[in-house]
Design an enzyme around this catalytic site. Structure first.
Site, PDB file in Angstrom:
ATOM      1  N   SER A  37      32.722  39.331  31.617  1.00 20.13           N
ATOM      2  CA  SER A  37      32.896  39.013  33.036  1.00 20.13           C
ATOM      3  C   SER A  37      31.931  39.750  33.947  1.00 20.13           C
ATOM      4  O   SER A  37      31.716  39.335  35.092  1.00 20.13           O
ATOM      5  CB  SER A  37      34.335  39.302  33.480  1.00 20.13           C
ATOM      6  OG  SER A  37      34.659  40.664  33.285  1.00 20.13           O
ATOM      7  N   ASP A 337      38.201  44.199  42.585  1.00 18.04           N
ATOM      8  CA  ASP A 337      39.576  43.828  42.261  1.00 18.04           C
ATOM      9  C   ASP A 337      40.263  44.786  41.293  1.00 18.04           C
ATOM     10  O   ASP A 337      41.272  44.448  40.695  1.00 18.04           O
ATOM     11  CB  ASP A 337      39.602  42.406  41.684  1.00 18.04           C
ATOM     12  CG  ASP A 337      38.773  42.276  40.412  1.00 18.04           C
ATOM     13  OD1 ASP A 337      38.282  43.301  39.903  1.00 18.04           O
ATOM     14  OD2 ASP A 337      38.610  41.135  39.917  1.00 18.04           O
ATOM     15  N   HIS A 340      36.489  44.704  38.347  1.00 21.91           N
ATOM     16  CA  HIS A 340      35.104  44.279  38.547  1.00 21.91           C
ATOM     17  C   HIS A 340      34.517  44.903  39.804  1.00 21.91           C
ATOM     18  O   HIS A 340      35.225  45.137  40.782  1.00 21.91           O
ATOM     19  CB  HIS A 340      35.047  42.748  38.635  1.00 21.91           C
ATOM     20  CG  HIS A 340      35.691  42.073  37.474  1.00 21.91           C
ATOM     21  ND1 HIS A 340      36.969  41.547  37.532  1.00 21.91           N
ATOM     22  CD2 HIS A 340      35.248  41.848  36.205  1.00 21.91           C
ATOM     23  CE1 HIS A 340      37.288  41.030  36.359  1.00 21.91           C
ATOM     24  NE2 HIS A 340      36.262  41.204  35.536  1.00 21.91           N
TER      25      HIS A 340
END
Length: 375
Positions: A37, A337, A340
């Protein structure tokens, strides 16, 4: 006198040649990226579950498949090399692969299992199929006298050996291990993880990849959620507020990764492999957050933790207070968040790694093609 003059002229010639090389930029025609991610530009969002608002609010103005309020490090890499942002391989809408493709997907690990089915070996298999099919289609279109707009969005076959191959993966191997086993088991798994990583690089090399830009794993113990869910805090925390045992294992992983890359350089003589110490850059930012204009690094922007985890984009009302909405100033937060990084933090990190200060060898990303191996 003549020999002195000759030596002087040779020195001038060498300096001129070196100066010429340093003033040039690598003209990479494409980037092929593999990872999780931290560099996913839409893979998981297109294939499994969409990334919803407020992701993407800072830069794109809407969700753009990235687990961030804006751009990722891979986006800043593309900008630096004057290439378009990478389309996700798994995205079938609006994609253009002329200048590369992104095989990274959120939750991916090097080894099978974990949070995502798209582990590194799967990503490599996808790349091999992508290369084979696009080369065949490109050649077919080239032999056809009828012009096709499709040819303009396909990679040129010769570009695969000239492209830059970026890899940023490994964090989820550690994270999944911490969540489901213990620290000793995670530590014991590192050799096998890196052996599978090495196999992936060998496969890419066999397919013609020559220029590699490889990130080590970041300080996982500095992610706010790592701190929130650590059962032994505050005893486990270091001077920066990070979970010390997790970071120590991340550093052990990185030491072994660097050794593995040294072996790869010997095994793959025509490859130019640049190792990037992302851990040191990210930890430097976190440990000096306030002096860099950021708020306290464990204070993430989107989502909340009020006795239980509220995902970014969700809301929960507790005693009349709404939790989960994004903060008003994402650019002041390192963490977007809790897991990340924000666009502002990604930009800060990118500005520090692209110049080569944290690279081995110490060269900027636009000089990777002038790696000593390829001189």
């Amino acid at each position: 006198m003549n020999s002195i003059k000759l030596i002087f002229m040779l020195i001038i010639l060498v300096l001129a040649l070196l100066g010429g090389a340093s003033s040039k930029r690598c003209q990479f025609p494409a980037i092929y990226n593999f990872g999780d991610s931290n560099s996913d530009t839409g893979g998981i969002s297109a294939s499994m579950s969409p990334v919803n608002p407020p992701y993407g609010e800072t830069f794109f103005g809407h969700p753009a498949g990235r687990f961030c309020d804006g751009r990722l490090i891979i986006d800043f890499i593309a900008e630096n090399l004057k290439l378009p942002y990478l389309s996700a391989y798994l995205d079938s809408i609006g994609t253009n692969f002329r200048h590369g493709a992104n095989f990274a997907t959120g939750g991916s690990s090097i080894r099978p299992g974990g949070y995502s089915p798209f582990h590194l070996a799967i990503q490599i298999t996808q790349f091999i199929q992508f290369k084979s099919r696009t080369v065949a289609l490109y050649n077919k279109l080239s032999s056809n006298r009828t012009a096709s707009p499709l040819k303009g969005i396909l990679p040129r076959p010769s570009d695969f050996s000239k492209a830059l191959y970026t890899i940023d993966i490994g964090q989820n191997d550690l994270a999944y291990g911490f969540q489901h086993t213990d620290e000793e088991n995670v530590r014991a798994s590192i050799p096998d993880i890196l052996n599978q990583f090495s196999q992936a690089v060998h496969q890419l090399y066999k397919e013609g990849a020559r220029f590699f830009w490889i990130h080590n794993t970041g300080p996982i113990g500095c992610l706010p959620y790592s701190v929130i869910y650590d059962k032994l805090k505050p005893a486990n925390l270091d001077q920066s507020g990070c979970v010390k045992p997790q970071n120590e294992i991340a550093q052990e992983f990185n030491r072994r990764l660097k050794n593995k890359i040294s072996q790869l350089r010997q095994q793959l003589p025509h490859a130019a492999i640049t190792h990037v110490d992302l851990y040191s850059v990210k930890y430097a930012l976190i440990s000096n957050a306030k002096n860099q204009g950021f708020v306290e690094p464990m204070n993430f922007c989107c989502g909340s933790y009020y006795r239980y985890h509220i995902n970014c984009g969700n809301e929960a009302i507790v005693n009349g207070t709404v939790y989960g909405n994004p903060c008003h100033h994402p650019s002041r937060h390192i963490s977007w968040d809790g897991i990340h990084y924000s666009q502002a933090a990604n930009l800060w990190v990118a500005n520090h790694i692209l110049k080569g200060s944290f690279s081995d060898p110490s060269i900027s990303i636009d000089q990777v093609c002038f790696h000593p191996t390829n001189m």
